[in-house]
Every structure is written in structure tokens, then in C-alpha cells.
Write a protein that holds these residues in place. Sequence first.
Motif, PDB file in Angstrom:
ATOM      1  N   UNK A 120       1.895 -15.122  -7.532  1.00 23.06           N
ATOM      2  CA  UNK A 120       3.154 -14.457  -7.199  1.00 23.06           C
ATOM      3  C   UNK A 120       3.148 -13.098  -7.863  1.00 23.06           C
ATOM      4  N   UNK A 121       3.429 -12.072  -7.043  1.00 18.52           N
ATOM      5  CA  UNK A 121       3.457 -10.699  -7.546  1.00 18.52           C
ATOM      6  C   UNK A 121       4.884 -10.161  -7.586  1.00 18.52           C
ATOM      7  N   UNK A 122       5.136  -9.317  -8.577  1.00 21.56           N
ATOM      8  CA  UNK A 122       6.379  -8.554  -8.643  1.00 21.56           C
ATOM      9  C   UNK A 122       6.058  -7.177  -9.180  1.00 21.56           C
ATOM     10  N   UNK A 147       0.835  -1.208   0.000  1.00 25.04           N
ATOM     11  CA  UNK A 147       0.000   0.000   0.000  1.00 25.04           C
ATOM     12  C   UNK A 147       0.868   1.256   0.000  1.00 25.04           C
ATOM     13  N   UNK A 148       2.086   1.136   0.547  1.00 21.07           N
ATOM     14  CA  UNK A 148       3.008   2.273   0.606  1.00 21.07           C
ATOM     15  C   UNK A 148       3.916   2.343  -0.620  1.00 21.07           C
ATOM     16  N   UNK A 149       3.641   1.470  -1.623  1.00 25.67           N
ATOM     17  CA  UNK A 149       4.429   1.428  -2.865  1.00 25.67           C
ATOM     18  C   UNK A 149       5.904   1.122  -2.636  1.00 25.67           C
ATOM     19  N   UNK A 150       6.159   0.184  -1.706  1.00 23.59           N
ATOM     20  CA  UNK A 150       7.525  -0.284  -1.455  1.00 23.59           C
ATOM     21  C   UNK A 150       7.642  -1.704  -2.001  1.00 23.59           C
ATOM     22  N   UNK A 151       8.637  -1.941  -2.845  1.00 25.91           N
ATOM     23  CA  UNK A 151       8.809  -3.263  -3.465  1.00 25.91           C
ATOM     24  C   UNK A 151       9.357  -4.249  -2.433  1.00 25.91           C
ATOM     25  N   UNK A 152       8.627  -5.362  -2.243  1.00 24.35           N
ATOM     26  CA  UNK A 152       9.014  -6.362  -1.244  1.00 24.35           C
ATOM     27  C   UNK A 152       9.179  -7.719  -1.915  1.00 24.35           C
ATOM     28  N   UNK A 153      10.270  -8.397  -1.596  1.00 26.33           N
ATOM     29  CA  UNK A 153      10.498  -9.768  -2.054  1.00 26.33           C
ATOM     30  C   UNK A 153       9.933 -10.727  -1.023  1.00 26.33           C
ATOM     31  N   UNK A 154       8.912 -11.477  -1.399  1.00 30.41           N
ATOM     32  CA  UNK A 154       8.229 -12.384  -0.465  1.00 30.41           C
ATOM     33  C   UNK A 154       8.676 -13.811  -0.766  1.00 30.41           C
ATOM     34  N   UNK A 155       9.450 -14.390   0.142  1.00 33.26           N
ATOM     35  CA  UNK A 155      10.025 -15.712  -0.112  1.00 33.26           C
ATOM     36  C   UNK A 155       9.964 -16.586   1.137  1.00 33.26           C
ATOM     37  N   UNK A 156      10.259 -17.866   0.930  1.00 32.94           N
ATOM     38  CA  UNK A 156      10.367 -18.809   2.041  1.00 32.94           C
ATOM     39  C   UNK A 156      11.337 -19.914   1.621  1.00 32.94           C
ATOM     40  N   UNK A 157      11.775 -20.685   2.599  1.00 29.38           N
ATOM     41  CA  UNK A 157      12.728 -21.758   2.305  1.00 29.38           C
ATOM     42  C   UNK A 157      12.053 -22.938   1.619  1.00 29.38           C
ATOM     43  N   UNK A 158      10.710 -23.036   1.724  1.00 26.61           N
ATOM     44  CA  UNK A 158       9.966 -24.114   1.070  1.00 26.61           C
ATOM     45  C   UNK A 158       8.816 -23.525   0.263  1.00 26.61           C
ATOM     46  N   UNK A 159       8.416 -24.251  -0.760  1.00 26.79           N
ATOM     47  CA  UNK A 159       7.315 -23.794  -1.602  1.00 26.79           C
ATOM     48  C   UNK A 159       6.007 -23.701  -0.846  1.00 26.79           C
ATOM     49  N   UNK A 160       5.771 -24.635   0.076  1.00 28.37           N
ATOM     50  CA  UNK A 160       4.519 -24.634   0.830  1.00 28.37           C
ATOM     51  C   UNK A 160       4.413 -23.374   1.673  1.00 28.37           C
ATOM     52  N   UNK A 161       5.493 -23.052   2.393  1.00 26.93           N
ATOM     53  CA  UNK A 161       5.495 -21.838   3.227  1.00 26.93           C
ATOM     54  C   UNK A 161       5.337 -20.592   2.364  1.00 26.93           C
TER      55      UNK A 161
END
Length: 441
Positions: free
Chosen positions: A326-328, A39-53
Motif C-alpha cells: 500500500x502506497x501513500x 507518474x503525473x505526481x497526483x495523489x490518488x486514494x486507491x480503495x475497494x469495498x473488499x480487501x481482496x479487490x
Amino acid sequence: MKQSDALDILKMGHNVFLTGFAGSGKTFLLNKYIEYLRKSNVEVGVTASTGIAATHMEGRTIHSWAGMGISSEMTKPEIKKVLRKAHIKKRIAGTRVLIIDEISMLGHRQLDLVDEICRLGKKQNIPFGGMQIILSGDFFQLPPINKASDEGENKFATESSVWEEMDLKICYLDEQFRQSDKEFSKILNDIRDDKVTADTISTLMSRLNVDIGDEIVPTKLNTHNADVDAINNRELAKLIGKPVKFEMNSTGSPNVVETLKKGCLAPEEITLKLGASVMFVKNNFNKEYVNGTLGKVVGFGKEEGWPIIETSSGKRIIAEPESWGIEEEGETIARVEQVPLRLAWAISVHKSQGMSLETAEIDLSRAFERGMGYVALSRVRSLSGIKLTGINNTALEVNKDVVGLNREFIIRSQSDADELKEFGKKKVNKLQSDFIKEARG
């Protein structure tokens, strides 16, 4: 530390290790912060060590995000080759905040490799090239996998070179949202503190082969995937109703779609029959189900044919398709859609991470990893919801190094919470505002 305090610290732009008991709301808090950043227009990389997470946050694996695949170590020329790929170069250059969930399952060398890729990609020789880095997880849960191809032991991320360099604030969530049963909470705390006593074992063994008495068949939690698949296939075959098949739809980049399919708990193809035991695999608070809600198929809709699920509370829910994406840079690059169900006569302990179950039939007689018993038991809301069918010594073991680390995390978290209070609301708001302005860049 309360969630509200942890969220304030995150918004101030600090590097953070977010941890706490199973069921303390770590993923919920991360999703709130992700929403705030977008909402604040800050680019965030959203990741996890496993695909399920990763799918719990509509993200991808850190291995895919950083372009390193299954590698634990790469030479500088190999990293530069990765960074010559336009999409990787653009992704790292544009990301201001990087989140890595389920950090307990990411090895120390892999975290150092992500750091090195980010430093070169950002052209700044500081941790992760200057991104805000948020690591989330619980080291009492499942550890990094040691593959035969690994040279040396794959240790916890705390052993990485970059861990101390990050100057992490520790946010140890101490509110419990899954379990309200004090007796059961004591058992889980005994395991975490490596203080399992004869009383702990006696209380657990009181659940051996008990009749839970639930109308919905409790899910069997097993330690081995082969056992899980065999149980689900066998039980489905016993039902005499007409099989109804549901297939996953997908759009977007083929490679990213494949990543989503592997990480998504909803299978690419699911066959259901009347009476089938199923589990919802996504949160939808409006429809009153969460990841782990159990039920059985009692019908199929007349118009669209979607499964009608009756939960243990007697509520009937039409399981319409849900989507995972997945968003970018504010755009969806891949999305899959499927009914949010999987067969639930059995599920593996590994795949149960992140779930909340009312009842479960747990077999820990073949537990092979320290932390496995804690993960399995802590999925369930109360002791009365557990039927134990077997247990071995490994099931109640935890890594003794983690016990010491945990005590340190609790002390540091309290110190960071005290510091937050000393700042006062006005200063906190100013620091948060300054970070957002700088992060927008």
C-alpha cells in the motif's frame, strides 16, 4: 465504450462510474489510470469495498482509508474525532483522486459516510470535498452484505444521497476480454438481462456432471467457506509427499499489514506437497500467469526451494515470492511477501471475483444470493471449461432493479462517448492537461 475512450474521460477529471460485463477489463483500466496519476505526481486514494479487490490494485479498503471502520453511520462529533487523527487528516487533505472498486458491495449509507468524512476533511461542502471520484464495479455481481446489526436494508450505492450529486459520467466497457465463446456469452447476457429461457437452462444443464478432461484438476467453486476449507484440507491430506511450508513476510505499519494479510488471496502460511492443486493469485504477465491460473506442484527448487508449478498448458513456472503493498504520497507504508499461490481444489465464489479460470467445477445448489451464479459462471473463459454439479433457482436470479439501472447506464455511456467524439482530440488533450495542472495543486 472502449477502454481508450474511458481512459480519456478519466484523464479529463470527470467523476466516473466505470462498469461493464465481467471480464471487460475494469481493474486493468483502473491500474492504467493509477499509473498515469502517479507518474503525473497526483495523489490518488486507491480503495475497494473488499480487501481482496483492494489488493488487485495495491490499495486498501475504503473503510480503512476513510477511518470509519465497520460503521455505516456516524455523528458529526464522531467524524471530527476521526479527522483529529493526524494520518487520516493528512490523507484526506492530500488526496486529489479517490477510487472505490467493487462498488456493488458498498452500501448506500457507507458511501454517504465516506462523502461526509471527505467534505469535513477537505472543508468543502461539495461531493467528496472536491476530489475526482471514480466508482467501479458491476451491480449484477455480489450486493452489499446485510449484517444483523444494520438498521434497515443495506441498499446499493445508487440509493445514496450523494449518487446524483456527483454528476457521474458513465463508462460502460463493452469489449469482452475473458470470454470469446459466443454461446457462453449469450448465457451470461441472458442472466444479466433477466431473460433466462428454457434454452438457456438447457444449455447450462448440458454441463451437468460432464467430464472436462483436463490434466489439471478443475477448481471447485462453492458458495460456502466451510465447504471450501474442508475440501482443500482433505485433498492435501491424501497426498503422501513431504509437506513444505511457506510463510508470509511483512514490513511496515502493523495495522496496515493486518489489512493486507486479510485482503491478500495468498495465505499467511501455505503447506504444499508434490501433486498439490494450486492457483496463482496475482498477475505476472512476464512469467505468463494471471490471477486464477491453475497448476500442480511438480517439484521444489534446489537452491531457494520455491515451488515449481506445471500449468495446464505444460509450462513450468518457479513460483517465486511476490509482494503486495500500500502506497501513500509515493511511499510504501506496508508490504507483505509470499509465494503467489493458494490451494485450488476449491475456492469460494466470493473470493473468485476478479479471477479468470480455464476450467471450474461449479456447485450452485446452495446459492443464497442473487448474482452468485453470474459471478461463478463468468469466472470461466468458455462453456466447455465448466462442469456443473448442481444449481438452484436463486443461482440464475438477478436484482430486477439492476436490470433497469443497467439499461440506463448503457444509454448514458453511449451519450458520454458521443460527447467525447464531438470534443475532438485537441480539446480533449487541453482538458486533460488542465486537470493534471489543477490536480497537482
